[in-house]
Design a protein around this motif. Sequence first.
Motif, short mmCIF file in Angstrom:
data_model
loop_
_atom_site.label_atom_id
_atom_site.label_comp_id
_atom_site.label_asym_id
_atom_site.label_seq_id
_atom_site.Cartn_x
_atom_site.Cartn_y
_atom_site.Cartn_z
N UNK A 164 46.22 -12.97 8.01
CA UNK A 164 46.74 -13.86 9.05
C UNK A 164 47.67 -14.90 8.50
N UNK A 165 47.42 -15.38 7.29
CA UNK A 165 48.30 -16.37 6.70
C UNK A 165 49.70 -15.81 6.47
N UNK A 166 49.76 -14.52 6.17
CA UNK A 166 51.07 -13.88 5.99
C UNK A 166 51.83 -13.82 7.30
N UNK A 167 51.13 -13.52 8.39
CA UNK A 167 51.79 -13.47 9.71
C UNK A 167 52.31 -14.85 10.10
N UNK A 168 51.51 -15.88 9.89
CA UNK A 168 51.93 -17.24 10.21
C UNK A 168 53.10 -17.65 9.32
N UNK A 169 53.04 -17.25 8.05
CA UNK A 169 54.12 -17.56 7.12
C UNK A 169 55.44 -16.99 7.62
N UNK A 170 55.43 -15.72 8.03
CA UNK A 170 56.68 -15.11 8.50
C UNK A 170 57.20 -15.78 9.77
N UNK A 171 56.31 -16.22 10.64
CA UNK A 171 56.75 -16.94 11.84
C UNK A 171 57.45 -18.23 11.45
N UNK A 172 56.86 -18.96 10.49
CA UNK A 172 57.44 -20.24 10.07
C UNK A 172 58.75 -20.04 9.32
N UNK A 173 58.76 -19.08 8.40
CA UNK A 173 59.99 -18.81 7.64
C UNK A 173 61.07 -18.28 8.56
N UNK A 174 60.66 -17.43 9.52
CA UNK A 174 61.64 -16.91 10.47
C UNK A 174 62.29 -18.01 11.28
N UNK A 175 61.46 -18.94 11.77
CA UNK A 175 61.99 -20.06 12.56
C UNK A 175 62.89 -20.94 11.70
N UNK A 176 62.48 -21.18 10.46
CA UNK A 176 63.26 -22.04 9.57
C UNK A 176 64.62 -21.42 9.25
N UNK A 177 64.63 -20.18 8.78
CA UNK A 177 65.89 -19.55 8.38
C UNK A 177 66.82 -19.33 9.57
#
Length: 246
Positions: A164-177
Motif C-alpha cells: 500500500x505504501x508503494x501505491x500511495x507513493x506513486x499517487x504522491x509522486x504522480x501529483x508532484x511531477x
Amino acid sequence: MALASSPPALHFRRELSQVEQALLTALLDTIAPVSLSSTEDTVTWALTPSGKFSVKSLYRKLCQGPSFQMPNGLWSARLPLKIKVFFWQLFRNRLPTSANVAKRNGPSTGLCAICNVLEDATHVFFRCPLARFAWSAVRAAANTSWDPRSASDLATIADSIHGGNNRVLWSCIGALTWAVWLTRNKLAIEGIFPSHPANIIYKCNLLLQQWSPLAKRKDAEKLKHAQDRLRQIYVLAREPSATSAP
C-alpha cells in the motif's frame, strides 16, 4: 521441378567480375533448395505454428531485444492512464522538453526558461529550482530524506517500497511531477510565471484530491494524511517569512 537438380543456364553479355560472380554463386545457392510445383501459391505467417497472422506474434517479434524495466508498481498504481504514460515518457526521456524539441528542429532554444541551461527531463523534475522546492515539500510531508536527482534515483525509491505504501507513493509522486510539468508548460509555452513557488504544492494537493476516488479504500487514510501535510506545508510556505529549502 527442383532448381537444385536443373540449375538454370545463365548467359551474360559480358564477363562477370569476381565480386559479381560471387554474388551470383550465393544467389544460386540460396534458390537451390527451392522446389517448384503446379499447385496454387499460398501465404503463410512464419511467426505462428498455424501459419496464420496474429497481432500478438508480430508484437512479440517487435519487442525482442533489450527492454526497459519500469519501476516497481507503476503500471498497477491507482493513477489516470495519461499519468502512467507520462511516467513512461519521463523514464524513457521522451517528454517534449526544450532540449528534445530543439533536437527535432522545433520552436525551442533547448534551454530552461528559468535557469537558461539545457532543459532535459532530469533538469525539469530534479534540478530546476521549482523542482527542488517541490521535492523539499515532499520530504517535509513524508518525513523522509528523499532527494532524487534523476529518474534513476526516483526508480530506486519506488523499488524500495512495496504494498500500500508503494501505491500511495506513486499517487504522491504522480501529483508532484504532473504539477511541476504543468507549471513548466505554463512558463515555457505561455510565458506565465507562477506567482509563488508554493503554488506547485497547492496544485499537487488538488491533483491528489481529484485522483482520490481511484485509490483503494485501505489507502484512503494514508492519502488523506499526505494531503493534510501538504496543505500545512503550503500554508507555511505562503507566509512572508518562509524560505524554500535548497
